[in-house]
Design a protein around this motif. Sequence first.
Motif, mmCIF file in Angstrom:
data_model
loop_
_atom_site.group_PDB
_atom_site.id
_atom_site.type_symbol
_atom_site.label_atom_id
_atom_site.label_comp_id
_atom_site.label_asym_id
_atom_site.label_seq_id
_atom_site.Cartn_x
_atom_site.Cartn_y
_atom_site.Cartn_z
ATOM 1 N N VAL A 5 3.011 -15.693 1.133
ATOM 2 C CA VAL A 5 2.902 -14.876 2.319
ATOM 3 C C VAL A 5 2.831 -12.821 1.370
ATOM 4 C CG1 VAL A 5 3.015 -13.526 5.265
ATOM 5 C CG2 VAL A 5 3.828 -15.921 3.912
ATOM 6 N N GLY A 6 3.592 -12.691 0.948
ATOM 7 C CA GLY A 6 3.652 -11.334 0.241
ATOM 8 C C GLY A 6 2.256 -11.306 -0.473
ATOM 9 N N GLY A 7 2.002 -12.183 -1.176
ATOM 10 C CA GLY A 7 0.925 -11.631 -2.092
ATOM 11 C C GLY A 7 -0.481 -11.637 -1.249
ATOM 12 N N ALA A 8 -0.632 -11.960 -0.074
ATOM 13 C CA ALA A 8 -1.634 -12.505 1.396
ATOM 14 C C ALA A 8 -1.485 -10.985 1.776
ATOM 15 C CB ALA A 8 -1.447 -13.641 2.190
ATOM 16 N N PHE A 9 -0.316 -9.955 1.918
ATOM 17 C CA PHE A 9 -0.282 -8.545 2.595
ATOM 18 C C PHE A 9 -0.208 -7.728 1.802
ATOM 19 C CE2 PHE A 9 3.225 -10.102 5.621
ATOM 20 C CZ PHE A 9 2.577 -10.700 6.238
ATOM 21 N N THR A 10 -0.512 -7.990 0.551
ATOM 22 C CA THR A 10 -0.780 -7.294 -0.385
ATOM 23 C C THR A 10 -2.506 -6.959 -0.800
ATOM 24 O OG1 THR A 10 -1.135 -8.322 -2.292
ATOM 25 C CG2 THR A 10 1.222 -7.215 -2.215
ATOM 26 N N LEU A 11 -2.763 -7.882 0.046
ATOM 27 C CA LEU A 11 -4.551 -8.023 -0.146
ATOM 28 C C LEU A 11 -4.699 -7.050 0.704
ATOM 29 C CD1 LEU A 11 -5.240 -11.332 -2.075
ATOM 30 C CD2 LEU A 11 -5.008 -8.542 -2.572
ATOM 31 N N SER A 12 -3.699 -7.046 2.341
ATOM 32 C CA SER A 12 -4.395 -6.813 3.193
ATOM 33 C C SER A 12 -4.936 -5.202 3.697
ATOM 34 C CB SER A 12 -3.614 -6.915 4.565
ATOM 35 O OG SER A 12 -2.469 -5.624 3.829
ATOM 36 N N THR A 13 -4.755 -4.535 3.034
ATOM 37 C CA THR A 13 -5.828 -2.924 2.682
ATOM 38 C C THR A 13 -7.223 -3.298 2.315
ATOM 39 O OG1 THR A 13 -4.960 -2.934 0.512
ATOM 40 C CG2 THR A 13 -3.471 -1.937 2.473
ATOM 41 N N VAL A 14 -7.304 -4.567 1.274
ATOM 42 C CA VAL A 14 -9.081 -5.296 1.244
ATOM 43 C C VAL A 14 -9.954 -5.891 1.663
ATOM 44 C CG1 VAL A 14 -9.835 -5.758 -1.170
ATOM 45 C CG2 VAL A 14 -7.694 -5.419 -1.058
ATOM 46 N N PHE A 15 -8.999 -6.725 2.305
ATOM 47 C CA PHE A 15 -9.947 -7.127 3.571
ATOM 48 C C PHE A 15 -8.768 -7.913 4.976
ATOM 49 C CE2 PHE A 15 -8.851 -10.696 0.799
ATOM 50 C CZ PHE A 15 -7.518 -11.354 1.392
ATOM 51 N N GLU A 16 -9.527 -8.218 5.508
ATOM 52 C CA GLU A 16 -8.710 -8.585 7.008
ATOM 53 C C GLU A 16 -7.512 -9.477 7.177
ATOM 54 O OE1 GLU A 16 -10.252 -8.893 11.151
ATOM 55 O OE2 GLU A 16 -11.249 -7.371 10.577
ATOM 56 N N ILE A 17 -6.416 -9.035 7.637
ATOM 57 C CA ILE A 17 -5.243 -10.748 7.571
ATOM 58 C C ILE A 17 -5.150 -10.736 8.919
ATOM 59 C CG2 ILE A 17 -3.130 -11.811 6.659
ATOM 60 C CD1 ILE A 17 -5.203 -11.465 4.606
#
Length: 782
Positions: free
Chosen positions: A254-266
């Motif tokens: 989940v933390g890894g997905a959060f790190t990409l939240s500035t790149v694509f919408e989560i």
Amino acid sequence: MSVLLYRLGRFAYARPWYVIAGWLAAVSAVVGLLAAHPVKLSNEVRIDGTPAQNVIDDLAKSLPDASGGQGMLVFRAPSGARVDGGDGRTALVAAVDAVYRHDHVIDPRTALAAELAKKERSPLLQAQAAVSGGAGRPGGGAPAPLQDNGRPVPGVVVSADGSTALMQFQFDEQTYELPSGTIDSTVQAAERQAERGRLDVLPSASMMEMPEIVGVGEIVGVVVAAIALLVTLGSVVAAGLPLVIALVGVTVGVGGAFTLSTVFEIHSLTAVLALMLGLAVGIDYALFIVNRQRRLILDDGLDAHEAAGRAIGTAGSAVLFAGSTVVIALTGLLVVGITLLSTMALVAAATIAVVVLLALTLLPALLGLVKERVCSAKARRTARQRTAAAHPRATRWGSRLVRHKRSALAAATLIPLVLALPAVSMKLGLPSGASYNPDTAQRQSYEAVDDAFGPGYNGPLMVVARAATGEGPLTPAALASTAADLRDTKGVASVSLAGLNTSGTTAVLSLVPDDGPNDDGTKALVGSVRDTGRQLSQKYGVAIGVTGFTALAIDVSDRLADVLPLYVATVLGLSLVVLLLVFRSVVVPVMATAGFLLSIAATFGITTAVFQWGWMQGLFGLEATAPVVSLLPIIVTGVLYGLAMDYQMFLVTSMREARMHGAGPLDATVSGFARASAVVVAAATIMVSVFAGFVFNAQPMIKQAGFALAAGIVIDAFVIRMTFVPATMALAGERAWWIPAWLDRLLPDLDVEGDKLAQRIPLPATAASQQPAAARKADVNG
């Protein structure tokens, strides 16, 4: 496969700090990236290709101010007073002014003042004059604009009895894109001024910050899971290991997905879904492996090192393929072609993949640190007193199922079918204020609007009008005629001008339905307005489109209902292949799939009865009836299928292993069930505990998802896997393991049961001699 995993387990056990250091580096990298780039979540439900979404996207180009997030505040006067009289009116005007002056709120008064200052009558004023005068139906019950110094205050209307005022306004960005705290500070600005007139300020459901992902309920669920682990494994040390695996899994996944939240919408539900699955599956998979290692130590007399390697080689093989079914079920959402669901699927599937990798690498490394302490002294004393009949209760239940297989199968089929009956009337929709409990501001705001203005004001439609040719401004006469025709449409309460771009080519009309946002009448009205639009293009040269949250919710529900059969067919097809490879049987995959269809139908039925009909809500702390969330059926189908196949995998591989070691078909069913049932029950209890914790989340979408998954696990684990499956296996007898010879030759041997491992690396003679033959039967699940 089993030999490879056995060697991996022994390596990790012997060199634990190499493995632990690698995972610590991964966790540190995720934490560091999160510190450098704050998490950015979304609450937007965007379904590309739907009519409402297309209108919003076009509007963002032609009239950006109208495409931002919508805010709605309700001002309520004390009993017997009016919001537009005396101190109440002064406070109300001041509160409205405070909101319009707040950062990120669009102030329509600025544009209106500029238009009034012009000598010539502007397109905006002409359009307002053309559309007004019939904005609502004639009669004394219609709301009226709030007046300030003889002029109407934009965006604010007062109910006919003067008890309530409704303010609708726009933010300059979508609500999920606003800086953290913007919505709360906007509400507080209104509250400070409203206090002077003793007015209550009630924000709508759209005025809600990001939902709390982890709260007290979720923590209690994890605590209950920890207790279940302690009871099952009988050791604080052993019970702590699955928790560590689950927590590291959600941190990395989940933390890894959060790190990409500035790149694509989560989306916020994406994070919650991955968190729920990561916790539940992480605990369960580690439980299967640790329990298998303990049984090898206590029953077969192996040392902890050898037992860890064999646990990874046998139970780890089952974990690998069980995790594969979950990943397949989730990634099957990609065929739907909806970006929101695809993101959810990929994040959740990645989290499951991380958890499986942790169970196969970090878990044996941690066992290498714990060593022989994984079994307490009490457990070792108890093991020495055990006989071959080590699972008396499970053996008795399994024997009963085999003796009464037809009646057991009938009961396990009829119970889900009866529970599924409410699903026939299941309605889909997106959460509204009515979906919240009565003690929340969102619900109180919804009911205040319903009582003072009518249900339609809780879900106004946005009608966008343009010249049919796509060029030139709209004439006031054409716009007025368009508004009049819309006003005469059945089910419309009022029509008013909400905005016009500077060139006069695009106008936005606010259309208030007679019915609420989730009523059938409003759905029919959306269709009627779209049909009317085709006529308007020919009559007045005006093309219209319908959007707004209510129209978007209707389009989303229709789109998801259409793609659900395709998704189910895709997932079932792919997973049947996986089950065929694992079990090398035709009957077992078909039985597993039939059982799942029963459990998912029952899950939809129970969810409909509780949330839509309101049955037994008091048992779950609920006090709101609302449609089933549109996203829920397709998400729950994918998640529950994967988890159901986990239990199928662990239960039936134990039966198959007993059969391969010489037991008859009925004896194999009983002995396999007896050995696997206790840990499956513990795993299901843990799953239900984790999912049920999310039922107490304030966000209706998360609440429904937690309930549906918890209910689905109860039905699938205890009715289907623990009753339907063994009864069916007993009824099929030897035919349960039949497979055409030509297909058997084509299929690769995955060796999930660990036969090749037992042949290539036999149990040490000293260990094998410690148990009688009946007790030494290999066991994947413990």
